[in-house]
Motif scaffolding. Structure first.
Motif, short mmCIF file in Angstrom:
data_model
loop_
_atom_site.label_atom_id
_atom_site.label_comp_id
_atom_site.label_asym_id
_atom_site.label_seq_id
_atom_site.Cartn_x
_atom_site.Cartn_y
_atom_site.Cartn_z
N ASP A 159 25.42 10.72 5.23
CA ASP A 159 25.52 9.52 6.00
C ASP A 159 25.74 9.71 7.52
O ASP A 159 25.28 8.90 8.32
CB ASP A 159 26.86 8.46 5.57
CG ASP A 159 27.92 9.24 5.17
OD1 ASP A 159 28.01 10.59 4.77
OD2 ASP A 159 29.14 8.94 5.69
N ASP B 97 30.52 26.95 0.42
CA ASP B 97 31.58 26.39 0.09
C ASP B 97 31.28 25.11 -0.77
O ASP B 97 31.86 24.13 -0.57
CB ASP B 97 32.28 26.02 1.02
CG ASP B 97 32.83 27.16 1.77
OD1 ASP B 97 33.64 28.41 1.16
OD2 ASP B 97 32.65 27.34 3.04
N MET C 63 29.22 23.13 0.27
CA MET C 63 28.74 21.88 1.09
C MET C 63 27.31 22.01 1.47
O MET C 63 27.11 22.81 2.34
CB MET C 63 29.94 21.82 2.27
CG MET C 63 31.30 21.31 1.81
SD MET C 63 32.09 21.16 3.11
CE MET C 63 32.53 22.73 3.24
N TYR C 64 26.36 21.53 0.98
CA TYR C 64 25.01 21.51 1.48
C TYR C 64 24.25 20.22 0.79
O TYR C 64 24.60 19.47 0.66
CB TYR C 64 24.42 22.71 0.50
CG TYR C 64 24.55 22.57 -0.92
CD1 TYR C 64 25.56 23.07 -1.66
CD2 TYR C 64 23.31 21.99 -1.83
CE1 TYR C 64 25.75 22.72 -3.00
CE2 TYR C 64 23.43 21.81 -2.88
CZ TYR C 64 24.65 22.28 -3.74
OH TYR C 64 24.71 22.04 -5.12
N THR D 229 21.13 18.67 -1.01
CA THR D 229 20.01 19.05 -1.94
C THR D 229 18.55 18.82 -1.57
O THR D 229 18.55 18.04 -0.39
CB THR D 229 20.28 17.90 -3.44
OG1 THR D 229 19.80 16.66 -2.69
CG2 THR D 229 21.89 18.14 -3.81
N GLU E 209 16.47 16.93 -2.52
CA GLU E 209 16.03 15.54 -2.62
C GLU E 209 16.87 14.86 -1.40
O GLU E 209 16.27 14.02 -0.86
CB GLU E 209 16.82 14.75 -3.82
CG GLU E 209 15.96 13.75 -4.22
CD GLU E 209 16.51 12.59 -5.18
OE1 GLU E 209 15.90 12.60 -6.41
OE2 GLU E 209 17.64 12.04 -4.81
N GLU E 210 17.87 15.34 -1.08
CA GLU E 210 18.68 14.65 -0.05
C GLU E 210 17.90 14.99 1.28
O GLU E 210 17.50 13.97 2.16
CB GLU E 210 19.98 15.26 0.13
CG GLU E 210 20.98 14.52 -0.64
CD GLU E 210 22.55 14.96 -0.83
OE1 GLU E 210 23.44 14.43 -1.14
OE2 GLU E 210 22.68 16.16 -0.53
N ASN F 104 14.74 12.93 1.46
CA ASN F 104 15.13 11.49 1.57
C ASN F 104 15.52 11.06 3.05
O ASN F 104 15.05 10.16 3.59
CB ASN F 104 16.54 11.25 0.74
CG ASN F 104 17.11 10.00 0.85
OD1 ASN F 104 17.24 9.44 1.76
ND2 ASN F 104 17.04 9.10 -0.59
N ARG G 294 35.05 31.84 9.17
CA ARG G 294 35.73 30.85 9.21
C ARG G 294 36.04 30.48 10.71
O ARG G 294 36.69 29.25 10.90
CB ARG G 294 37.05 31.21 8.63
CG ARG G 294 36.80 31.36 6.98
CD ARG G 294 36.08 30.27 6.31
NE ARG G 294 36.00 30.49 4.83
CZ ARG G 294 34.96 29.91 4.20
NH1 ARG G 294 34.29 29.09 4.47
NH2 ARG G 294 34.92 30.20 2.79
N TYR H 116 37.61 25.13 8.73
CA TYR H 116 37.80 24.06 7.67
C TYR H 116 39.04 23.08 8.08
O TYR H 116 39.59 22.21 7.47
CB TYR H 116 38.30 24.60 6.11
CG TYR H 116 38.96 25.65 6.15
CD1 TYR H 116 40.29 25.61 6.73
CD2 TYR H 116 38.69 26.97 6.25
CE1 TYR H 116 41.16 26.85 6.71
CE2 TYR H 116 39.10 28.13 6.27
CZ TYR H 116 40.63 28.13 6.58
OH TYR H 116 41.38 29.18 6.55
N SER H 117 39.31 23.35 9.58
CA SER H 117 40.63 22.48 9.83
C SER H 117 40.05 21.12 10.41
O SER H 117 38.66 20.63 10.75
CB SER H 117 40.79 23.09 11.43
OG SER H 117 41.35 24.19 11.36
N PRO H 118 41.01 20.03 9.96
CA PRO H 118 40.26 18.59 9.96
C PRO H 118 40.26 18.04 11.23
O PRO H 118 39.67 16.94 11.64
CB PRO H 118 41.32 17.80 9.09
CG PRO H 118 42.62 18.85 8.98
CD PRO H 118 42.22 20.06 9.47
N PHE H 119 40.69 18.37 12.19
CA PHE H 119 40.71 18.00 13.75
C PHE H 119 41.05 16.37 14.01
O PHE H 119 40.41 15.50 14.05
CB PHE H 119 39.34 18.10 14.37
CG PHE H 119 39.17 19.64 14.62
CD1 PHE H 119 39.76 20.13 15.56
CD2 PHE H 119 38.54 20.34 13.65
CE1 PHE H 119 39.69 21.71 15.88
CE2 PHE H 119 38.15 21.90 14.10
CZ PHE H 119 38.91 22.23 15.01
N THR H 120 42.40 16.14 13.68
CA THR H 120 42.89 15.06 13.63
C THR H 120 43.92 14.93 14.65
O THR H 120 44.98 14.33 14.78
CB THR H 120 43.76 14.69 12.24
OG1 THR H 120 44.52 16.04 11.88
CG2 THR H 120 42.67 14.47 11.10
#
Lengths: 688, 688
Positions: free
Chosen positions: A177, A220, A222-223, A225, A227-228, A231, A291, A566-570
């Motif tokens: 998205d 990890d 997170m990839y 597919t 098809e994605e 698309n 990382r 993997y730090s979320p950065f908030t």
């Protein structure tokens, strides 16, 4: 009778006469003529399409209708458009001569003609017509109770054929998205290339059926597919966008080598055995998904046939997913450390008479060219691929500049002079948090280089690059937009469209309108601030973002190890952006005051100081129940302290010695707090 | 010495002692014990997993870490968790006896034990452990500069085994990311069923390989690919959520019949020919995808063998996509109009001794049961499927109430008494914009019915239903959340947890925290207001949303034709929600004032009036450059007029006659403007 006539006319024109300067068009069209009168919008507004367009125009027009619906709340009767010439009497007529091809050098021009009772878009293809619809949306005006388009004629076409955005989906993975909404924004800004950086040290992001280890060991989970990907390619095609995929080799190899260490370049000397029997030898190193941020040594072994076998198989699987004619193989930042330390590779160099690692890399690159050509793809790579033996078919992606110890855009000039096509990204590194003006004034066409017309023609255009060491799916939009809209204008509009103040004015509306495409660059700021403030009122916190900017260049995330992928950065810095809102206004107020110390001008400057003192108080209060506010407090205190004293200075009541006042202001020149800097420091200094 | 000891202890406890009443847990656990002391959170926080859990726990714990990271900004060192017993010394220990199975009747219990130096979650399966992690996240506390968990023991398990949310993806298609983020929210609220309403009059949303016409003709290009469905099923499984798909038949058939008119029930009498030769006969009707809201007549023909052939083939393709044991076949709102008018169907009824259309529908339903059973699925349907011949294996979904002319929940009691399992949705229709309290106090276990233990056990639980006639991907979250969290509590927590005020207090924090899952129920409000206000300051507009609620029940979208399924819903009503923020506070202020007319109490009431007068002024100003503000102005004027007069009333200065004052307030009792109503009207009336 005359009175009645005037009244009727007023009804027809629906609003005050719009002036060209009032339009918030971006990128600014090549030619705009405004005439008197307006086209009034109502529920019966309908679109009709004629000619021979690609069917992508149907979806394009349907989306256009829904966006206009959303803005105006009119909710037109016309729903989905699926056929040519369905409503010959429609008020908006779109005619396309031919079906547009996704790729470079396609005619993207259009003519938009708004009359008071009819609108026409004529374009050679649907690609131009889609651009025309975006311009029409930007032409929307309103008075207090209705919406209308001003009567006008616009003729438009792009200056450069490559107007791109790169998104790094490796460092922080960016879900489907995120990619889709950014593609929508590219189309809205008349950009036409999406460069998808899919592989780097920090992760392999493409589902691989024949080499599942790449996903199993180096993603990890997170990839995309296949098809994605298909698309998304279709989604981009429907919006006139070419996708250029990138698999970065031979450097940036940690992810690939995590799955296939046997094609890595690193050798490890193994010693062992017992006191009676010594064992010594070399072994293959093992690798892990990286990382941290930075430049790392894991590099593919160009002397190993298996390297080419695996890459060839990878291309065989990946190339068919992307119908476009270009494939980016990276090629950047290979320092050759592991090559130098590997005797087998040194021997290979000698044998093939490759004097430098650079020549070795060209050798490597040239092995890939036929693998791609087999699938009809032209090879593209970052500027390091450019050496004497590189095939002239390759496209050179110019990216380095002073930060890398070279002159900005130098490789671009070198490339075109040597006969290569090139795309400029130096100066378009939007991840580095530089102000919009710096990108806006960065022209791919060098001013001082003497280039022939043929050489100039090899400058295809430019590309904004969004690296994601510090950007998550939640924050990436605010790093890309709205600044990329200014880059879009640089790449589309005439060379002399360079008025920064005018661009800034238009950018504000453009930024707001981009939200209707689902972009989160505005809305997600509140999400971060709500979290930092622990769901308390965040007015002060928000005010403080108006004078704070994230650390620029490569100064945030020191050594690349302070934060991980993997730090979320908030954090506060993630809610801030370049071009902090109050900086310019404060700077203007200071300049006016210094020019003329009238009471009015003094009040304007003082108002900022009063606000910043209040902000500091508000933040202290907020912080009593919000740990994430604590790192900001020292900085807001510094600004508040300086403000308090400068208020006295304005009134000639300060008793501080000049050097103490200077020191107080100098405290605001800091990068020590919360990964941000005060954007008003330079203006404060002027008041000394 | 004693002094030092106290100081040290203060350092350890990290914050003030938390009381049970301060916790914002939802759903409230079965048993909570708070003890003295705290577990302080720091960068070295680590998790370890032992036992025999399903691997879904690894992703669950990784997501838990990132959410805790995001809230606290601590950014733990631990990245991805992929192995059992990786860090035996970790501060959070999770132990699961067995692998959890997605479905009903699974043991979802957990025990959470927070000590000052160690946290333990013991659960029989990973499903319970995931619930425990959600509770732990809700236990997070903070003081001014640190985060901690209070020392405590929580034992918890659900009251009902079916705790569901239905989303209608047919009327307004809801893309994959909408579904995913709502699944995340379900998991956060310890819900376990996602009921996916995939087919209705307004669209077929499942990619069909053997029957591509369904997508080509009846989806407007908006559907889930089979890979997307599989991907979502996996996503839900990883979060402990069962997916129950729904294909609604034999009514709600417009989409199916658009693709296959030959299995429709409608007959058309054709007359034609010439004056010499009359032709008369029947023909198959054609159908179109429905664009409006309502109950429509297109219905599958239960007498046609081809109906069963196509449905059987459809189930053969769709069932394998969903590993869960339940399949919802709809069955609601079939009025039988087309059946009555079709002689062939009438004949069929006679032949099969089916006296009523209801019996005919049961005949139809019972043909589907074996088609589903073949794939290991139990049939579920809306309550209309319940007639005497229905197989006892079917699950009856109770939905009708006073609006449909029956007693609320009547079918639920009927069903369990007749031996059917049942799920309650009546009272949980969250699309109808009723206040949260009404849903919260709606218990699936009927209070006054005399049910045996066996009958009670057949009440599986409840399900919030989100129909999407009026909800787009941009607004749906704000229609589902936060109210569904209160429904989650009804379905999970003990029967006597019914304190509405306490629930409301907790809900505020829960709502805020749901944002971290990507839900847009808070952030998208600003997007709509920004658009309405034409990018001007929308403070007044926002204030006005605090006293306005969207029209309730089925009163918005009159006749179902005012808006279409492709309408984008960017209006003021779409930014408003039930339980408008100022209503309760104003009502409390009025009650206090009427109880005791002190100056302080008067000031509190007057402050609201002053605000609403200012809001009206602000909106008028805003409206001068924002057409979408116009429809709101008559309503804000009414509230402002009443406020002005009531200010005088408070000061005993009003000169209005009682009936004129009454009329002024009665003007605020209107549904005529902007699809909203004033939520403060009832409280205003009290001041008469």
């Amino acid at each position: 009778m005359k009175y009645l006539f005037v009244l009727l006319l007023a009804g027809v024109t629906a609003g005050a006469q719009v002036k060209k300067e009032q339009l918030n068009l971006m990128p600014w069209p090549q030619n705009v003529v405004i005439n008197e009168g307006n086209f009034a919008l109502n529920k019966n507004f309908r679109v009709n399409i004629t000619g021979n367009p690609n069917p992508r125009i149907f979806g394009g027009v349907t989306r256009f209708l829904r966006r206009l619906d959303g803005r105006t709340g009119i909710f037109f009767e016309q729903g989905f458009i699926t056929k040519l010439n369905e409503f010959p009497e429609a008020t908006l007529q779109i005619n396309c001569t031919k079906s547009g091809k996704i790729g470079l050098y396609e005619d993207e021009s259009y003519h938009l003609d708004i009359k008071s009772n009819k609108i026409t878009i004529n374009a050679s293809s649907d690609l131009g017509a889609l651009h025309g619809l975006e311009t029409l949306l930007q032409m929307l005006q309103n008075n207090s109770n209705s919406f209308y388009f001003p009567v006008s004629q616009i003729s438009d076409f792009p200056r450069f054929t490559w107007r791109g955005l790169m998104i790094d989906a490796s460092r922080h993975f960016q879900p489907v998205d995120v990619i889709k909404r950014n593609i929508d924004a590219l189309a809205a800004m008349k950009m036409n290339v999406f460069h998808w950086h899919l592989v780097d040290d920090q992760g392999w992001r493409i589902e691989m059926k024949k080499h599942p280890r790449l996903i199993e060991l180096a993603s990890d989970g997170m990839y995309y597919t296949q098809e994605e990907i298909k698309n998304i390619v279709k989604y981009a095609d429907q919006r006139g966008i070419l996708i250029v995929p990138e698999i970065d080799v031979p450097g940036h190899g940690s992810a690939i080598l995590t799955a296939y260490p046997e094609i890595g370049s690193k050798v490890i000397t193994v010693t062992g055995g017992t006191s009676e029997k010594n064992i010594q030898g070399t072994a293959i190193a093992t690798y892990g998904v990286e990382r941290n941020a930075g430049i790392f040594s894991p590099t593919l072994d160009p002397s190993n046939p298996k390297t080419y076998q695996i890459l060839s198989e990878i291309f065989d699987e990946v190339c068919p997913l992307f119908p476009g004619a270009y494939f980016h193989i990276g090629g950047d930042e290979n320092e050759g450390k592991d090559w130098d330390a590997n005797p087998k590779i040194q021997e290979f160099k000698k044998k093939h008479k490759l004097n430098t690692n650079h020549e070795l890399q060209t050798y490597f690159t040239m092995q890939l060219a036929p693998m791609l050509k087999k699938h009809g793809k032209q090879l593209m790579g970052w500027e390091e691929i450019l050496t004497k033996d590189l095939s002239k078919e390759a496209i050179v992606h110019s990216w380095r500049g002073p930060n890398e110890g070279v002159v900005a855009g130098q490789s671009l000039v070198n490339a075109v002079k040597k006969g290569y096509k090139t795309v400029l990204s130096n100066g378009f590194y939007i991840d580095l948090m530089y102000p919009v003006a710096s990108h806006y004034l960065n022209d791919p066409m060098p001013k001082d280089a003497t280039l022939t017309a043929e050489e100039k023609a090899r400058i295809l255009g430019g590309e904004a690059t969004m690296w994601t060491e510090l950007a998550t799916p939640e924050t990436i939009d605010s790093r890309v937009w709205p600044r990329t809209a200014a880059i879009a204008e640089r790449l589309w509009s005439a060379e002399d469209v360079t008025d920064v103040a005018n661009m800034r004015k238009r950018l504000e509306t453009v930024s707001f309108r981009l939200e209707e495409l689902g972009l989160t660059h505005i809305r997600n700021k509140a999400v971060i601030l709500r979290n930092i403030s622990n769901n308390q009122n965040f007015k002060s916190l928000n005010e403080f973002t108006n004078v704070c900017e994230p650390l620029k260049g490569y100064t945030r995330n020191k050594g690349g190890t302070e934060y991980q992928m993997y730090s979320p950065f908030t954090l506060f810095a993630d809610a801030c952006g370049p071009d902090a809102k109050d900086s310019l206004a404060f700077n203007d107020a200071v300049n006016e005051y210094l020019k003329s110390k009238t009471p009015e001008n003094k009040v304007k400057v003082a108002a900022f100081f009063t606000k910043w003192i209040a902000v500091n108080k508000g933040l202290i209060e907020l912080g009593s129940n919000a740990p994430l506010v604590q790192p900001i407090l020292p900085l807001s205190k510094k600004l508040s302290d300086a403000s308090q004293e400068l208020l006295l200075v304005l009134d000639n009541k300060s008793t501080l010695k000049k050097e103490d006042l200077k020191a107080l202001i100098e405290q605001c020149n800091t990068k020590d707090h919360a990964d941000v800097e005060l954007s008003v420091y330079e203006s404060l200094k002027k008041l000394l």
